[in-house]
Design a protein around this motif. Structure first.
Motif, mmCIF file in Angstrom:
data_model
loop_
_atom_site.group_PDB
_atom_site.id
_atom_site.type_symbol
_atom_site.label_atom_id
_atom_site.label_comp_id
_atom_site.label_asym_id
_atom_site.label_seq_id
_atom_site.Cartn_x
_atom_site.Cartn_y
_atom_site.Cartn_z
ATOM 1 N N UNK A 1 10.692 3.299 -1.115
ATOM 2 C CA UNK A 1 9.459 3.255 -0.335
ATOM 3 C C UNK A 1 9.748 3.527 1.136
ATOM 4 N N UNK A 2 8.894 4.291 1.823
ATOM 5 C CA UNK A 2 9.108 4.537 3.261
ATOM 6 C C UNK A 2 8.988 3.278 4.111
ATOM 7 N N UNK A 3 8.393 2.201 3.548
ATOM 8 C CA UNK A 3 8.240 0.952 4.310
ATOM 9 C C UNK A 3 9.207 -0.122 3.836
ATOM 10 N N UNK A 4 10.219 0.260 3.054
ATOM 11 C CA UNK A 4 11.180 -0.739 2.577
ATOM 12 C C UNK A 4 11.924 -1.387 3.737
ATOM 13 N N UNK A 5 12.311 -0.583 4.735
ATOM 14 C CA UNK A 5 13.038 -1.133 5.886
ATOM 15 C C UNK A 5 12.199 -2.168 6.624
ATOM 16 N N UNK A 6 10.870 -2.049 6.528
ATOM 17 C CA UNK A 6 9.975 -2.996 7.204
ATOM 18 C C UNK A 6 10.128 -4.399 6.636
ATOM 19 N N UNK B 1 0.816 -1.216 0.000
ATOM 20 C CA UNK B 1 0.000 0.000 0.000
ATOM 21 C C UNK B 1 0.850 1.267 0.000
ATOM 22 N N UNK B 2 2.116 1.152 0.394
ATOM 23 C CA UNK B 2 2.995 2.329 0.412
ATOM 24 C C UNK B 2 3.592 2.644 -0.954
ATOM 25 N N UNK B 3 3.458 1.723 -1.920
ATOM 26 C CA UNK B 3 4.061 1.905 -3.238
ATOM 27 C C UNK B 3 3.167 2.728 -4.154
ATOM 28 N N UNK B 4 3.807 3.463 -5.039
ATOM 29 C CA UNK B 4 3.073 4.194 -6.068
ATOM 30 C C UNK B 4 2.759 3.242 -7.228
ATOM 31 N N UNK B 5 1.858 3.674 -8.109
ATOM 32 C CA UNK B 5 1.504 2.853 -9.272
ATOM 33 C C UNK B 5 2.720 2.624 -10.161
ATOM 34 N N UNK B 6 3.600 3.617 -10.283
ATOM 35 C CA UNK B 6 4.802 3.462 -11.109
ATOM 36 C C UNK B 6 5.732 2.406 -10.531
ATOM 37 N N UNK B 7 5.851 2.363 -9.205
ATOM 38 C CA UNK B 7 6.720 1.359 -8.587
ATOM 39 C C UNK B 7 6.139 -0.045 -8.735
ATOM 40 N N UNK B 8 4.821 -0.179 -8.664
ATOM 41 C CA UNK B 8 4.201 -1.489 -8.770
ATOM 42 C C UNK B 8 4.381 -2.107 -10.155
ATOM 43 N N UNK B 9 4.482 -1.261 -11.173
ATOM 44 C CA UNK B 9 4.600 -1.772 -12.553
ATOM 45 C C UNK B 9 5.862 -2.605 -12.714
#
Length: 510
Positions: free
Chosen positions: A247-252, A186-194
């Protein structure tokens, strides 16, 4: 831009609240020893607003409400255990609460909800960015002022800790993995999900369609294991994708992957292997919603949250809490002592001579610190039962005493600081640490009853700290939020103690 505010509003001839109540009610409202006037005098009027100057600049503008009033609101909320809705209702319509905040007139403006929440958000952000807890610094300054004016000294201190659960739902390992994947996706943008494969995108979309508990409700144990392994591969692919590291949640997910799985790079492509449950550390991630909480089981109590340590003065008359520390639940009690004493000495501006704590605070480091600083630590109890053997140093060496039979024998020092003795034809081994701990336990057993009573009093403070929790479960998540709660609670406990103390002093003088 920051600007200090007056400590209370000016009296208005037509809207001042004092002209409306009956004489008897006015007497109660204006009683200098009533809690609302003590709170106004001891907290609201004395809040050093300049401490918060760094939260406001030319870009953010000046505060929309007096900061002393906002600080008072934070303390009152936790003091009474209110929700935010109850807090604002009391500020608008409760005359005692308005008096406590310095709102003397019915027409005085009350901060709007957005101003209150923005102030809290800035406090959190500042602590995350700098590591400084501004509210705790204000608490320390207020407590220093209270101690000076009321004659509280810090030659004797006592401390204790408690475990408090974060506002988290208990979750299984699979729920944790699914929850973290949901938060990251949910923290990812549409561009990152592609950038991900279509299969991974479809899988993550399906995971986000339900709560983690709904996904695993009907799964058998073997199926859960298969899911854990499959989702581990998804975690690995997400971790290796360069486009997702912003992503701000990458460290998670990175933390989750390294704590729950082992990466096997022996084959052509790296694969993940689920770690055995016994290899997972107690300070591992407990929830995607609180990355600071830790797991701990103490006796029959299981906590996913935090450990809170209180330090207070110990004298006849008024005693104040002078320090509060919040750490993940895995923190050992003996790690609190040195910092707590030093912080208390800074607040009270006097050196502590005696410290009362239970045996969980014992450590070689603390004993060395006490000896260096010429302090005496009184341990009023050690966890667990004494062992079968006691150990004493004598001119001949280390004496081993069987508690049951009273038999004594000398231990053999086979290495510097290491000893052994025979029991039923087998060697048993001890160290200097074992001998020192035995001596400390004997000193505890010989303490007068007075020292044990000190610990009973600090346990009452722990009870008051957690009074409004739900069976020691907090309403908050995250270390910053728990620290703010703890500071507000101890500030309120101190006010209630001052109220009781001043009432007794007034009765004695009457």
């Amino acid at each position: 831009m920051f600007r200090a505010s007056p400590d209370s509003s000016q009296t208005d001839l037509f809207s001042n609240v004092e002209q409306f109540p009956r004489a008897r009610d006015q007497e109660k409202l204006n009683d200098p020893n009533a809690w609302q006037n003590v709170f106004l005098d001891q907290v609201v009027k004395r809040v050093p607003e300049e401490r918060f100057a760094e939260l406001f600049d030319d870009a953010t503008g000046r505060p929309n409400a007096p900061l002393r009033l906002l600080v008072g609101m934070l303390i009152l909320k936790e003091g009474f255990g209110w929700s935010d809705e109850e807090l604002f209702e009391a500020i608008h319509f409760n005359l005692l609460v308005r008096r406590a905040l310095g709102l003397m007139n019915l027409t005085d403006e009350v901060p709007v909800e957005s101003t209150y929440y923005l102030f809290k958000r800035r406090l959190y952000r500042y602590q995350v960015e700098t590591g400084s807890n501004l509210l705790k610094e204000v608490f320390q300054e207020l407590t220093r002022d209270q101690a000076k004016r009321l004659g509280v000294v810090g030659e004797r201190l006592r401390m204790d800790s408690t475990l408090l659960g974060s506002n988290l739902a208990a979750c299984t390992r699979l729920q944790l993995v699914i929850g973290c994947l949901q938060a990251f996706w949910k923290s990812l943008t549409d561009e990152q999900k592609v950038g991900l494969s279509e299969a991974d995108r479809a899988l993550l979309d399906r995971l986000c369609a339900k709560r983690p508990s709904q996904h695993i409700y009907r799964l058998e144990e073997t199926t859960k294991q298969t899911w854990l392994e499959a989702l581990g591969q998804v975690l690995l692919r997400l971790h290796q994708a360069d486009d997702l590291q912003s992503s701000p949640r990458y460290a998670l997910i990175e933390r989750l992957l390294l704590e729950q799985y082992q990466i096997d790079e022996a084959g052509e492509e790296p694969r993940v292997v689920l770690k055995p449950a016994q290899e997972i550390s107690a300070d591992s991630l407990q929830s995607p919603h609180d990355e600071d909480a830790a797991y701990r089981k103490k006796r029959d109590e299981t906590v996913r949250g935090y450990s809170v340590n209180l330090t207070e003065t110990c004298q006849e008359g008024l005693n104040l809490i002078v320090d509060v520390q919040v750490e993940p639940a895995t923190a050992a009690d003996n790690g609190y002592l040195k910092d707590a004493v030093q912080s208390s000495e800074q607040v009270l501006e006097t050196a502590a001579q005696e410290i009362s704590a239970d045996g969980a605070y014992y450590s070689e480091t603390n004993e060395a610190y006490a000896q260096e600083q010429d302090k005496e630590i009184y341990y009023t109890g050690f966890p667990g039962k004494p062992g079968q053997y006691d150990y004493e140093r004598s001119d001949d060496g280390v004496v081993v005493i069987d508690r049951q039979s009273g038999e004594r024998q000398l231990a053999e020092e086979y290495k510097p600081g290491r000893y052994r003795f025979r029991v039923d034809g087998k060697w048993r081994y001890i160290t200097d640490k074992t001998i020192d701990a035995a001596a400390c336990r004997r000193r505890t057993e010989a303490l007068p009853r007075e020292f044990f009573n000190r610990r009973c009093n600090v346990e009452a403070s722990i009870f008051q700290l957690s009074y409004h929790t739900r069976k020691k479960n907090l309403k908050y998540r995250g270390r910053c939020a728990v620290q703010l709660w703890a500071v507000c609670r101890v500030a309120w406990i101190n006010i209630k103690r001052i109220v009781i103390y001043q009432e007794k002093q007034a009765e004695m003088m009457a």
